[in-house]
Design an enzyme around this catalytic site. Structure first.
Site, mmCIF file in Angstrom:
data_model
loop_
_atom_site.group_PDB
_atom_site.id
_atom_site.type_symbol
_atom_site.label_atom_id
_atom_site.label_comp_id
_atom_site.label_asym_id
_atom_site.label_seq_id
_atom_site.Cartn_x
_atom_site.Cartn_y
_atom_site.Cartn_z
ATOM 1 C CG ASP A 365 -1.757 1.179 1.500
ATOM 2 O OD1 ASP A 365 -2.170 1.623 0.511
ATOM 3 O OD2 ASP A 365 -2.099 1.749 2.384
ATOM 4 C CG ASP A 703 -1.985 1.946 6.895
ATOM 5 O OD1 ASP A 703 -2.561 1.681 5.510
ATOM 6 O OD2 ASP A 703 -1.345 3.096 7.086
ATOM 7 C CG ASP A 707 -4.397 -1.962 3.087
ATOM 8 O OD1 ASP A 707 -4.582 -1.705 1.842
ATOM 9 O OD2 ASP A 707 -4.074 -1.028 3.744
#
Length: 1090
Positions: A365, A703, A707
């Site tokens: 990410d 985080d 996700d």
């Protein structure tokens, strides 16, 4: 659309509930008009006077609640822990031990005197089986349900309008059609369609990955619901303003519910290490079982004693199975996990320690993972000069100048950043750099930068008080303040900042060299050129303007009125532009460079804008080469004319993902540099699945809540500790304690090291199987006396072998540089993909698809495993060509079973026969003088047991029953002790894969010598210390002189190992990765400040 509008509300509620179960939410309400929305959900609201909205009636709300269920996330029913433990107990390794343990007690029941040792043997075998199952069960329980972390995100209360009155109701009682009010600081209680907004902004970062708060308003131009400006989602935080909205989805049907369903519904693939160990255990277990059956039949034919034959078969089974292997692997992984924790990498799943070293693709990410999730000023443009915001910067574009406060306009921009804002310090009694700042992310970035460059920051508010303010809103797209800031022509100064194109239209002059000059075509051209340059970097750009209000029109004490706008908002003086970005974290660029140099493909998967994602990617070694669009631009061609072979970098928008074909996916993953932007949680999950389908071992970092499904599905999910949500931490198998992406490199090094050490450990442990099995084969085939008892085998496997194997946990790397210059041990390329698909087609044809989600009871699992033993294709799968390097390969097996194993066996056999010849009776002090032929005759004649007849050796020596028993006990003691001595030498031979088995490297792990000493002490106690020598059938009369054959065998192993390594270097040299052109292995300009 007309069909959906005429649907009944209860049907909508049920449909929404079903959609939650199907993990696919179909939101269309953001495209409907207010009338269509009210008609669809059979409710009423007033978009002009929202507080007067009727909402649902209490009775209607109750009916809908009964039909659709509460606004909560449902929990997937799990398997009872006892069933899970029984499943762990039913793997082939434990089943073999259980069968052997049960048979041992059956034989003890048949003959309690002759089989008295079976009490200990059975207890150990059963104990090891249950312990191995518990270790596996414990690891599975640590990855428990993550629903609790989702539930913590959902608010408990909500403000709902029912019967034209505002009520505080439990959020769980909200239904589709409810009208709700959300104000600053509240969490959105369900998915809502906003029909009135008072400058509302929501923080969507945990759901969509967008780093900045998003405006929420009744209007919308986006078709993608995740990008719609009139939708607010369950659990997101309203960070500014207030809004009224209509509940359109509740519970499992919300976007949060969809993510929770995706996460709970996903099954993690078996880790590469687990798969390889299971494969080896199946093979060794089948060999053990088959050998035991064969030699049971042979022994039964020779002795006609079922008692003896069963005891012999159990001994063979015990010898083949390395009982200590699961415990050894768990201990090594546990020690490695502790070492990783000291390097800020917390491992929740022990197998994840090695998986990190095996990954071939790392999908990361952006926001909060690669970047700091903190907006930072990067450039300032004023008075025609473009400056880097960092005065210490040494890496700049050619058009950038060094930052200087002396440049006209810089001080004005700094003061506007400090005063034309709602950002503020939480406290002022600590140094500025340590202060917490509250406010919008962009304003915090500007406010922080101003505080660093204005010495009198704390006095500004008092020195230049704010007399009027119009906050930023979605219509104006600017923030305006008026301050009591005296100048030559009056008292008040007007500041405004906001969207560049809007601010430029409000200006007629531009600040140059301290004076306001006419804004001509040249000034507009410079503005456009600079704005485009900043935007092309993927940065947020704001414009600044001011106006010194004339004193005659705005005297001191003038009453400014923002409703009447009794002040000018045109003919302002344009001051400059400021660009901000969420900068990379410190060490990210080097970390990604190290990963790519190690042969790991790193790609970005983010919910952010493609331009922003690509701009960050090019700063951090993730994207070095041009994309298709850049190639077309540089060569003045149409994008469609650029061939796939001309570029190796690609940026994919999330909207394309659902329409991609299999061929498209293959083409995307063939590129070395990949960025997926504007992705939804479902998109991220699909990306992971597609990568795994190609054979990639996928690591995913993230985080946010969005996700979590990908983190759960990945072979290794990696979450952030500080910035990570509770949901992401629960879904992940590994957590970066310091939120430092660079810690992943440390983890990869540790992962690759632990695999190398595990391989050395397995090679060491398995080698002793041959000297354990050979005595049983000689006993059955020749026959010769049994040189090693079953109980002695168990104290080899669970005794000194554990000490020796444990030393590999602290084994240092042979070459740190070399470890990160090798390709992943199971690389993915065109050849491996073709072979994998061929194997998958064969598996599907024979009913062995890995994608099956069937749940088996322990009984069904035993039945299935039993049938597999007689399935030829199933065995064929275990001997397929493997891609890359596996834990137990032919090199390990050759060393263990054909090379070092035979050398150890030869040394142990020599020691056994030397004792029979040169050993002496403790009662008569006479030498035994038993030759191999005498041993053969004695064994055939029923010797070596209590009550046996006297025997005369070939040299004329007469041995009574006690002497025969003592001779065998001393021979077994020497054999047992020499296995330990040979294994100690083998330990040093297995310590190195590339170096010679002698030299300074052998002394770099001091724990090796502690483990060797501990193992030697353990063995000495078993042989020489009462009462252990009685329990384990050894003799303390065995002379240490008879250890020498073991030392001789060990020495031969060391020298053979050296010659072997020289041959392997010559004919099978180690292949290193080629250097990647363009990698920059120093910190980025912004992260270096961290």
């Amino acid at each position: 659309m007309s069909k959906s509008v005429t649907a009944r509300p209860l049907e909508i509620a049920k449909s929404a509930k079903d959609q939650g179960k199907q993990k696919a939410v179909n939101l269309t309400e953001h495209l409907l008009s207010f009338d269509e929305l009210q008609s669809l959900h059979k409710t009423k609201f007033d978009h002009v006077k929202p507080a007067a909205s009727p909402g649902l009636s209490s009775s209607e709300a109750a009916d809908r609640l009964a039909a659709s269920g509460p606004n909560v996330l449902s929990q997937k029913k799990g398997t009872h822990p006892v069933i899970v433990y029984l499943e762990c107990l039913c793997n082939i390794f434990n089943l073999l031990l259980l069968v052997a343990g049960v048979l041992t007690y059956v034989l003890y029941g048949i003959d309690t005197v002759g089989n008295y040792l079976n009490v200990y043997v059975g207890a150990i075998l059963l104990g090891v089986a249950f312990l191995n199952a518990f270790i596996e069960f414990y690891q599975m329980q640590k990855s428990a349900s993550i629903l609790s972390s989702f539930l913590n995100m959902v608010p408990s209360q909500a403000h709902a309008l029912r019967d034209s009155r505002m009520f505080d109701v439990p959020a769980s009682e909200l239904v589709v059609g409810d009208v709700v009010f959300v104000r600053q600081g509240d969490k959105v209680p369900a998915d809502i369609r906003v029909f009135y907004s008072g400058d509302a902004k929501v923080d969507n970062s945990s759901l969509t990955g967008e780093s900045e708060p998003q405006d929420r308003m009744p209007e919308n131009t986006q078709r993608n619901p995740l990008e719609a400006t009139n939708l607010a989602f369950n659990s997101t935080l309203l960070v500014a303003g207030e809004c009224y909205g209509l509940v359109i989805r509740t519970g499992d049907a919300t976007v949060l519910g969809q993510i929770a369903g995706l996460t709970q519904g996903e099954k993690k693939r078996t880790s590469p290490l687990t798969k390889e160990i299971n494969n080896f255990v199946w093979i060794i277990g089948a060999v053990a079982f088959t050998t035991a059956i064969i030699f049971f039949i042979i022994t039964m034919t020779r002795t006609h004693s079922i008692n003896t034959s069963f005891n012999f078969a159990i001994g063979v089974l015990t010898a083949w199975v390395p009982q200590g292997l699961p415990a050894t692997v768990s201990m090594l992984l546990t020690i490695a996990a502790r070492r990783m924790a000291a390097r800020n990498v917390l491992v929740k799943d022990l197998r994840g320690v090695e998986t990190l070293g095996a990954i071939t693709l790392l999908a990361t990410d952006k926001t909060g993972t690669l970047t700091r999730n903190r907006m930072t000023v990067t450039n300032i443009w004023t008075s025609g000069k473009l400056m880097s915001s960092d005065p210490r910067s040494t890496v700049r574009d050619p058009q950038e100048d060094i930052f200087s406060r002396e440049v006209s306009g810089v001080c004005e921009i700094l003061h506007m950043s400090a005063m034309c804002t709602r950002a503020r310090f939480e406290r002022t009694d600590v140094p500025i750099l340590e202060r917490e700042i509250k406010g919008d992310a962009t304003e915090i970035g500007l406010f922080t930068y101003a505080a660093q460059h204005i010495p009198t920051m704390d006095q500004l508010a008092d020195k230049f008080p704010k007399v009027m303010e119009i906050p930023f809103n979605s219509e104006n797209k600017w923030n305006l303040t008026i301050h009591d800031m005296r100048h030559a022509n009056g008292t008040y100064t007007l500041f405004v900042k906001g969207a560049p194109e809007r601010i430029l239209r409000m200006c007629s002059t531009i600040l140059r060299n301290g004076t306001a000059q006419h804004l001509d075509a040249q000034g507009s051209s410079e503005f456009n050129k600079t704005y485009e340059w900043m935007a092309s970097k993927g940065r947020r750009v704001l414009a600044f303007a001011q106006l010194q209000l004339p004193g005659d029109a705005f005297p001191h004490g003038f009453a400014f009125n923002k409703k009447d706008l009794n002040f000018p908002t045109t003919n302002l003086c344009f001051v400059g532009l400021v660009s901000l970005e969420d900068p990379p974290k410190h060490g990210v660029r080097e970390a990604i460079g190290h990963c790519r140099a190690a042969g790991i493909k790193v790609m970005m998967v983010t919910g952010d804008h493609p331009l922003t994602a690509e701009a960050i990617g090019r700063k951090i070694n993730l994207m070095l080469t041009p994309t298709k669009e850049l190639v077309a631009q540089r060569t003045n061609r149409a994008v469609s004319d650029v061939r796939e072979t001309e570029f190796n970098a690609i940026v994919i928008h999330g909207e394309r993902i659902e329409s991609l074909t299999d061929a498209d996916w293959d083409e995307i993953f063939s590129k070395e540099e990949i960025i997926f932007a504007r992705t939804s949680p479902k998109n991220k999950l699909e990306i992971v699945r597609r990568a795994q389908a190609l054979g990639h071992i996928v690591g995913v970092t993230g985080d946010g809540v969005n996700d979590s499904p990908a983190l759960k599905k990945a072979d290794l999910g990696i979450s952030m500790n500080i910035s990570g949500s509770d949901v992401s931490k629960e879904a992940a198998a590994m957590i970066l304690l310091d939120d430092n992406f660079a810690s992943i490199v440390n983890g990869i090094i540790e992962g690759r090291l632990i695999f190398a050490n595990l391989k050395k450990c397995v090679q060491y442990v398995v080698t002793h199987i041959v000297p354990e099995v050979v005595p049983f084969l000689l006993y059955a085939v020749v026959p010769l006396p049994n040189m090693l008892g079953t109980l002695q085998i168990l104290v080899i496997d669970l005794g000194f072998e554990l000490f020796g194997a444990l030393s590999f946990a602290w084994e240092p790397v042979e070459s740190t540089t070399g470890l990160m210059k090798q390709s992943p041990r199971q690389p993915v390329n065109e050849a491996t993909i073709i072979r994998r698909r061929q194997y998958e087609a064969e598996d599907v044809a024979h009913g062995f698809s890995e994608d099956t989600n069937e749940e088996l009871t322990p009984t069904e699992k035993i039945s299935k495993n039993g049938k597999l033993l007689f399935d030829g294709f199933w065995w064929k799968r275990h001997f397929r060509t493997t891609e890359g390097e596996v834990l137990v390969d032919w090199n390990v097996l050759s060393w263990a079973y054909l090379e070092a194993g035979l050398l150890e066996t030869a040394g142990c056999l020599l020691a056994f026969f030397l004792v029979l010849w040169a050993g002496s009776s403790p009662t008569t002090d006479k030498k035994f003088r038993i030759s191999p032929h005498d041993a053969y005759l004695l064994q055939n004649g029923g010797g070596f047991v209590s009550g046996a007849d006297d025997f005369t050796t070939g040299t004329g020596n007469v041995l009574n029953a006690d002497d025969q028993v003592e001779a065998l006990a001393q021979g077994q003691s020497a054999y047992y002790f020499c296995v330990m001595v040979c294994q100690m030498f083998n330990l040093f031979a297995c310590k190195t894969r590339y170096r010679m088995p002698f030299g300074r490297y052998q002394f770099r792990n001091p724990k090796t010598f502690a483990c060797v000493a501990s193992g030697a002490i353990f063995t000495t106690i078993i042989v020489y210390a009462p009462p252990f020598n009685v329990a384990f059938g050894t003799s303390w009369h065995t002379l240490p002189l008879f250890w020498l054959p073991g030392a001789l065998g060990g020495t031969l192993i060391i020298f053979y190992s050296a010659i072997r390594k020289l041959v392997l270097r010559k004919f099978f040299p180690v292949l290193w990765n080629q250097d990647i052109q363009g990698l920059v292995m120093h910190p980025t300009a912004w992260s270096a400040r961290a």
